[in-house]
Design a protein around this motif. Structure first.
Motif, mmCIF file in Angstrom:
data_model
loop_
_atom_site.group_PDB
_atom_site.id
_atom_site.type_symbol
_atom_site.label_atom_id
_atom_site.label_comp_id
_atom_site.label_asym_id
_atom_site.label_seq_id
_atom_site.Cartn_x
_atom_site.Cartn_y
_atom_site.Cartn_z
ATOM 1 N N ARG A 32 0.739 -1.169 -0.056
ATOM 2 C CA ARG A 32 0.194 -0.007 0.292
ATOM 3 C C ARG A 32 0.947 1.308 -0.025
ATOM 4 N NH1 ARG A 32 -2.999 -3.643 1.705
ATOM 5 N NH2 ARG A 32 -5.528 -3.706 2.009
ATOM 6 N N GLU A 33 0.228 2.374 -0.676
ATOM 7 C CA GLU A 33 1.176 3.598 -0.604
ATOM 8 C C GLU A 33 1.591 4.163 0.598
ATOM 9 O OE1 GLU A 33 2.910 6.655 -2.547
ATOM 10 O OE2 GLU A 33 1.850 5.015 -3.679
ATOM 11 N N GLY A 34 2.866 4.230 0.678
ATOM 12 C CA GLY A 34 3.384 4.924 2.065
ATOM 13 C C GLY A 34 3.504 3.878 3.205
ATOM 14 N N ASP A 35 2.966 2.753 3.131
ATOM 15 C CA ASP A 35 3.062 1.711 4.191
ATOM 16 C C ASP A 35 4.212 0.967 4.105
ATOM 17 O OD1 ASP A 35 0.611 2.462 5.083
ATOM 18 O OD2 ASP A 35 -0.391 0.540 4.477
ATOM 19 N N ALA A 36 4.609 0.296 5.194
ATOM 20 C CA ALA A 36 5.975 -0.778 5.347
ATOM 21 C C ALA A 36 5.610 -1.881 4.726
ATOM 22 C CB ALA A 36 6.227 -0.831 6.655
ATOM 23 N N ILE A 37 6.473 -2.350 4.149
ATOM 24 C CA ILE A 37 6.569 -3.544 3.333
ATOM 25 C C ILE A 37 6.480 -4.975 4.265
ATOM 26 C CG2 ILE A 37 7.671 -5.192 1.817
ATOM 27 C CD1 ILE A 37 8.210 -2.562 0.386
ATOM 28 N N ASP A 38 5.611 -5.752 4.249
ATOM 29 C CA ASP A 38 5.364 -6.769 5.196
ATOM 30 C C ASP A 38 6.624 -7.947 4.858
ATOM 31 O OD1 ASP A 38 4.159 -9.831 5.474
ATOM 32 O OD2 ASP A 38 3.350 -8.420 6.664
ATOM 33 N N ALA A 39 6.878 -8.434 5.946
ATOM 34 C CA ALA A 39 8.241 -9.591 5.827
ATOM 35 C C ALA A 39 8.063 -10.729 4.641
ATOM 36 C CB ALA A 39 8.499 -10.058 7.115
ATOM 37 N N ARG A 40 6.697 -10.934 4.332
ATOM 38 C CA ARG A 40 6.554 -11.912 3.067
ATOM 39 C C ARG A 40 6.946 -11.508 2.028
ATOM 40 N NH1 ARG A 40 0.795 -11.312 1.936
ATOM 41 N NH2 ARG A 40 1.082 -9.474 3.015
ATOM 42 N N CYS A 48 18.880 -10.079 6.041
ATOM 43 C CA CYS A 48 17.318 -9.968 6.231
ATOM 44 C C CYS A 48 16.895 -11.290 6.082
ATOM 45 C CB CYS A 48 17.168 -9.253 4.691
ATOM 46 S SG CYS A 48 17.508 -7.544 4.687
ATOM 47 N N LYS A 49 15.496 -11.273 6.794
ATOM 48 C CA LYS A 49 14.910 -12.664 6.955
ATOM 49 C C LYS A 49 13.383 -12.503 6.500
ATOM 50 C CE LYS A 49 17.854 -14.274 10.826
ATOM 51 N NZ LYS A 49 19.097 -14.505 9.774
ATOM 52 N N GLY A 50 13.275 -12.374 5.013
ATOM 53 C CA GLY A 50 11.817 -12.547 4.586
ATOM 54 C C GLY A 50 11.341 -13.736 4.032
ATOM 55 N N ALA A 51 10.339 -13.748 3.323
ATOM 56 C CA ALA A 51 10.065 -14.813 2.354
ATOM 57 C C ALA A 51 10.184 -14.490 0.811
ATOM 58 C CB ALA A 51 8.389 -15.041 2.508
ATOM 59 N N ASN A 52 10.709 -13.224 0.739
ATOM 60 C CA ASN A 52 11.109 -12.997 -0.687
ATOM 61 C C ASN A 52 10.211 -13.283 -1.758
ATOM 62 O OD1 ASN A 52 13.238 -11.653 -2.162
ATOM 63 N ND2 ASN A 52 13.797 -13.402 -3.196
ATOM 64 N N GLY A 128 13.263 -8.995 -2.612
ATOM 65 C CA GLY A 128 12.604 -8.020 -1.811
ATOM 66 C C GLY A 128 13.683 -7.056 -1.158
ATOM 67 N N PRO A 129 13.074 -6.075 -0.261
ATOM 68 C CA PRO A 129 14.057 -5.209 0.131
ATOM 69 C C PRO A 129 14.910 -5.642 1.126
ATOM 70 C CG PRO A 129 11.423 -4.924 0.752
ATOM 71 C CD PRO A 129 11.765 -5.918 -0.330
ATOM 72 N N CYS A 130 16.038 -4.842 1.299
ATOM 73 C CA CYS A 130 17.269 -5.480 2.412
ATOM 74 C C CYS A 130 18.197 -4.220 2.517
ATOM 75 C CB CYS A 130 17.829 -6.526 1.908
ATOM 76 S SG CYS A 130 18.941 -7.116 3.187
ATOM 77 N N PRO A 131 17.537 -3.370 2.828
ATOM 78 C CA PRO A 131 18.397 -1.981 3.219
ATOM 79 C C PRO A 131 19.498 -2.425 4.443
ATOM 80 C CG PRO A 131 16.473 -1.676 4.193
ATOM 81 C CD PRO A 131 16.120 -2.941 3.730
ATOM 82 N N PRO A 132 20.483 -1.437 4.468
ATOM 83 C CA PRO A 132 21.294 -1.593 5.464
ATOM 84 C C PRO A 132 20.643 -1.284 6.920
ATOM 85 C CG PRO A 132 22.418 -0.011 3.810
ATOM 86 C CD PRO A 132 20.956 -0.452 3.505
ATOM 87 N N VAL A 133 21.033 -1.944 8.018
ATOM 88 C CA VAL A 133 20.548 -1.595 9.323
ATOM 89 C C VAL A 133 20.589 -0.290 9.552
ATOM 90 C CG1 VAL A 133 20.666 -2.241 11.854
ATOM 91 C CG2 VAL A 133 21.332 -4.183 9.971
#
Length: 182
Positions: A32-40, A48-52, A128-133
């Motif tokens: 969703r516009e402006g929201d945080a991306i879910d770990a999925r 990073c520990k997502g489902a990609n 998927g996203p994985c920016p620096p800590v």
């Protein structure tokens, strides 16, 4: 699949001398516009520990003259402001109007002829996203309406080359920008 039933509408009406016309839009039950991306949808690697899993995307009201589509995910904040290509899909036929969630990892999920090029992680497909800590980045999910049936790109093409060709043939764009930080 009709994502309109499951997603708050992002459709905007533009005033025109002849009345109202719908704008080219993209929507998603996952992003969703402006929201945080879910770990999925977050990368799985480099800490990073997502489902990609690539998000579901649907688009509506492409500009007249559209002959094909492309979908990209781009991080304009990465690499010191030079940006990072996370996903590039080209040669999506004009009759297509959506990609299902997880489509990137299922070969038969794409319309015939569609091609995933290399992302900046060095492989074809979604990353998927994985920016620096300690930092949050913006991620632009863009559907490109193109004036050509296809681009001469294969799975070995890089994001920068694909972007150059997309910009040369674009007649419209629809975008959702979401955020992710860790």
């Amino acid at each position: 699949m009709n994502l309109l039933r499951h997603v708050p509408s992002l459709v905007l009406l533009l005033a025109s001398p002849l009345g109202s016309a719908a704008e080219f839009v993209v929507e998603s039950p996952d992003i969703r516009e402006g929201d945080a991306i879910d770990a999925r949808h977050v990368f799985n690697g480099f800490g990073c520990k997502g489902a990609n899993r690539s998000p579901a995307l649907a688009w509506h009201n492409p500009p007249a003259g559209t002959r094909s589509f492309a979908v990209t995910m781009y991080d304009p904040d990465a690499a010191g402001g030079k940006g990072w290509w996370h996903w590039v899909v080209v040669n999506i036929p004009v009759k297509a109007a959506f990609l299902d969630s997880g489509a990137s990892s299922v070969a038969k999920a794409f319309p015939p002829g569609a091609v995933q090029t290399r992302n900046d992680f060095g492989r074809a497909g979604y990353a998927g996203p994985c920016p620096p800590v300690g930092t949050a980045h913006r991620y632009e999910f863009t559907v490109w309406a193109l004036k050509v049936d296809s681009l001469k790109l294969d799975a070995n093409a890089g994001g920068a080359l694909a972007a150059f060709m997309l910009r040369d043939h674009v007649i419209g764009q629809a975008r959702i920008t979401a955020n992710y930080g860790r």
